[in-house]
Design an enzyme around this catalytic site. Structure first.
Site, PDB file in Angstrom:
ATOM      1  N   HIS A 271       0.961  -1.318  -0.217  1.00 19.56           N
ATOM      2  CA  HIS A 271       0.034  -0.133   0.063  1.00 19.56           C
ATOM      3  C   HIS A 271       0.930   1.198  -0.111  1.00 19.56           C
ATOM      4  O   HIS A 271       0.774   2.120  -0.675  1.00 19.56           O
ATOM      5  CB  HIS A 271      -1.052   0.020   1.148  1.00 19.56           C
ATOM      6  CG  HIS A 271      -1.853   1.143   1.335  1.00 19.56           C
ATOM      7  ND1 HIS A 271      -3.033   1.285   1.312  1.00 19.56           N
ATOM      8  CD2 HIS A 271      -1.612   2.364   2.090  1.00 19.56           C
ATOM      9  CE1 HIS A 271      -3.724   2.376   1.154  1.00 19.56           C
ATOM     10  NE2 HIS A 271      -2.784   3.323   1.917  1.00 19.56           N
ATOM     11  N   GLU A 272       1.761   1.366   0.970  1.00 21.57           N
ATOM     12  CA  GLU A 272       2.694   2.590   1.121  1.00 21.57           C
ATOM     13  C   GLU A 272       3.474   2.703  -0.139  1.00 21.57           C
ATOM     14  O   GLU A 272       3.770   3.659  -0.645  1.00 21.57           O
ATOM     15  CB  GLU A 272       3.439   2.408   2.285  1.00 21.57           C
ATOM     16  CG  GLU A 272       2.584   2.547   3.630  1.00 21.57           C
ATOM     17  CD  GLU A 272       1.539   3.483   3.784  1.00 21.57           C
ATOM     18  OE1 GLU A 272       1.922   4.677   3.183  1.00 21.57           O
ATOM     19  OE2 GLU A 272       0.599   3.131   4.438  1.00 21.57           O
ATOM     20  N   HIS A 275       1.724   4.795  -2.782  1.00 19.71           N
ATOM     21  CA  HIS A 275       1.568   6.136  -2.277  1.00 19.71           C
ATOM     22  C   HIS A 275       3.349   6.893  -2.663  1.00 19.71           C
ATOM     23  O   HIS A 275       3.432   7.770  -3.368  1.00 19.71           O
ATOM     24  CB  HIS A 275       1.657   6.691  -0.756  1.00 19.71           C
ATOM     25  CG  HIS A 275       0.174   6.218  -0.317  1.00 19.71           C
ATOM     26  ND1 HIS A 275      -0.702   7.261  -0.707  1.00 19.71           N
ATOM     27  CD2 HIS A 275      -0.467   5.562   0.596  1.00 19.71           C
ATOM     28  CE1 HIS A 275      -2.065   7.023  -0.405  1.00 19.71           C
ATOM     29  NE2 HIS A 275      -1.707   6.102   0.759  1.00 19.71           N
TER      30      HIS A 275
HETATM   31 MG    MG Z   1      -3.095   5.435   2.189  1.00  9.06          MG
END
Ligand code: MG
Length: 506
Positions: A271-272, A275
């Protein structure tokens, strides 16, 4: 592209030069923020708080400096003659000036003071499940948020002004229509999943413990597999996983290690990574300018959800990553790739948002959206919130929180003053699915690329469609330019139906 080709207009060039000191302050704030949440000794908290507040004030002064504001206005006068980057720069700065400039310093200070206290009170209240202790703070924060909305201005609904802070241009009406479009599909899929039993509610691997150093190695190899550039980033440990960018050449992510149920730490990392990749793939020409960051929380979350769910929770990804996992995690012996896929995709309605699966996640956001909207319009009182929370939780997911700790007190957002933030998570999940279908339409072979470990093709696609622009275009405009049409929840519905109802996604 070189920076000199991007910013050509003499007034814009002057703005870019002046804005550099603001960027420097932000760079320092980011680095301090990373340090505060990773390695800072506890004794540093108070002085860090002072330093941070001083830098925030300094940034505000630089932004609202009359000479700087005048320059931005001057550039605005010749707006039509500017190139897209120059227009983007003027738009971003105008917006910041409008937001900062419309809030009286007293209000900004009061919010900073009350939220600083409220976060500490919330932490204790959450530990004890004591809503009464947090209630006066939430009341004050709601009042301040309503005041902020009045200062910022809005056309239809005061909540619009708060949504716009996190997602430029977002309105209550649009969030409502988004939920109207996806909730029926999610409800139908959830029912289907619970009767078919393909996606399990529990899995034996949830109970299995891992060695933290081994899992750290796994996480690093997973990151290497999907293309994390180690010379431009780091992986560290924090209480809550996050990504922070110091600039295009230094983007850091974190995860946490609970010691069991290894998918949590691995998917936090993936997830990170999503980003981080957004920040890492912004065009170098925008370096150290106000355009060198992701454009909004919703678009940012689309990148993290895309990697976490669309890529990471696919069968193709399981096939790509399972040899690596088996090499390190002896306890996976006897589990097939399909078993791993089921473990990664457990569907279980529960009370906690951050533990929610793909199918139930957006119900958690819908609940928060409804409550926030009613609090801000004044049709709901803070003392009614716990009851409404529990009732909605029961209605939407058939779940009863055992205490306020796993109910109304579970999230940090409200204590930190972030009202209007939650809907950006839903924007992100919906947009992530749209990116998949767009990729298939223009490039094709999405799952084949994943299965063969060719993540570069996907990274390059994202760079061209979304990342390289930074904040140049408004979120809506970026989506339309990059994906050929505006945000469209039908792709998300199609994704959910194929994966959870037809059991067909590869
Ligand atoms: Mg997030």
């Amino acid at each position: 592209m070189a920076a000199s080709e991007v910013f050509v207009d003499p007034v814009v060039k002057e703005i870019v030069g002046k804005a550099r000191s603001m960027w420097g302050v932000e760079h320092a704030l980011s680095l301090m923020g990373w340090d505060s949440r990773t390695y800072m000794p506890r004794g540093g908290v108070e002085e860090r708080g002072i330093a941070r507040a001083e830098l925030i004030v300094l940034r505000r002064r630089l932004l609202l400096d009359p000479e700087f504001v005048r320059l931005v206005e001057k550039a605005e006068d010749s707006y039509e003659g500017l190139n897209v980057y120059e227009k983007g720069l003027v738009r971003v700065l105008r917006r910041r000036i409008r937001i900062e400039g419309s809030l009286p310093e007293k209000l900004v200070y009061e919010r900073a003071r009350i939220t600083e206290e409220a976060v500490a009170v919330w932490e204790k209240a959450k530990a004890k499940g004591d809503f009464e202790a947090f209630k006066p703070y939430l009341e004050r924060i709601v009042e301040l948020s309503r005041e902020i909305a009045e200062h910022l201005g809005y056309e239809e609904h005061p909540y619009d002004a708060l949504l716009d802070l996190y997602e430029e241009g977002l309105t209550t009406r649009r969030v409502e229509s988004l939920f109207d479009a996806i909730l029926p599909t999610l409800k139908a899929a959830l029912e289907k999943v619970r009767s078919s039993g393909y996606y399990p509610e529990r899995h034996p691997l949830e109970e299995v413990e891992y060695q933290v150093p081994v899992m750290d190695k796994v996480n690093r190899e997973v990151l290497t597999l999907i293309g994390f550039p180690w010379d431009r980033g780091r992986l560290d440990v924090s209480a809550h996983p996050f990504t922070i960018s110091m600039g295009i050449g230094d983007v850091r992510i974190t995860t946490r290690y609970e010691g069991r149920d290894f998918r949590h730490t691995m998917y936090a990392v993936i997830h990170e990574f999503g980003h981080a990749l957004y920040e890492l793939q912004i065009d170098e020409a925008l370096k150290a300018t106000p355009l060198a960051s992701g454009v909004s929380l919703g678009v940012h979350e689309s990148q993290s959800r895309f990697w976490e769910n669309v890529v990471g929770r696919s069968m193709a990804f399981v096939e790509a990553v399972s040899p690596l996992l088996r090499r390190h995690l002896g306890f996976l012996e006897g589990y097939s790739d399909e078993e791993l896929y089921r473990y990664f995709n457990i569907v279980r309605p529960g009370p906690i948002r951050v533990e929610a699966d793909e199918l139930t996640y957006n119900f958690h956001i819908y609940l928060r959206f409804k409550i926030e909207k009613e609090l801000i319009e004044g049709s709901l009182r803070v003392d009614e919130v716990p009851e409404v929370w529990n009732r909605l939780m029961e209605e939407l997911l058939g779940v009863k929180p055992r205490s306020h700790s796993e109910g109304v007190l579970q999230d940090i957002h409200w204590s930190s003053g972030a009202i209007g933030y939650f809907p950006t998570y839903t924007i992100g999940t919906v947009l992530a699915a749209q990116i998949l279908y767009r990729y298939e339409a223009v490039k094709g072979g999405f799952y084949e690329a994943i299965r063969s470990g060719d993540f570069a093709a996907i990274r390059e696609y994202l760079r061209e469609a979304i990342h390289r622009w930074g904040s140049t275009f408004k979120p809506d405009e970026l989506v339309e330019r990059g994906l050929g049409e505006p945000l469209n929840p039908e792709y998300y519905n199609r994704y959910i139906t194929r994966k959870f109802v037809e059991l067909k996604l590869p």
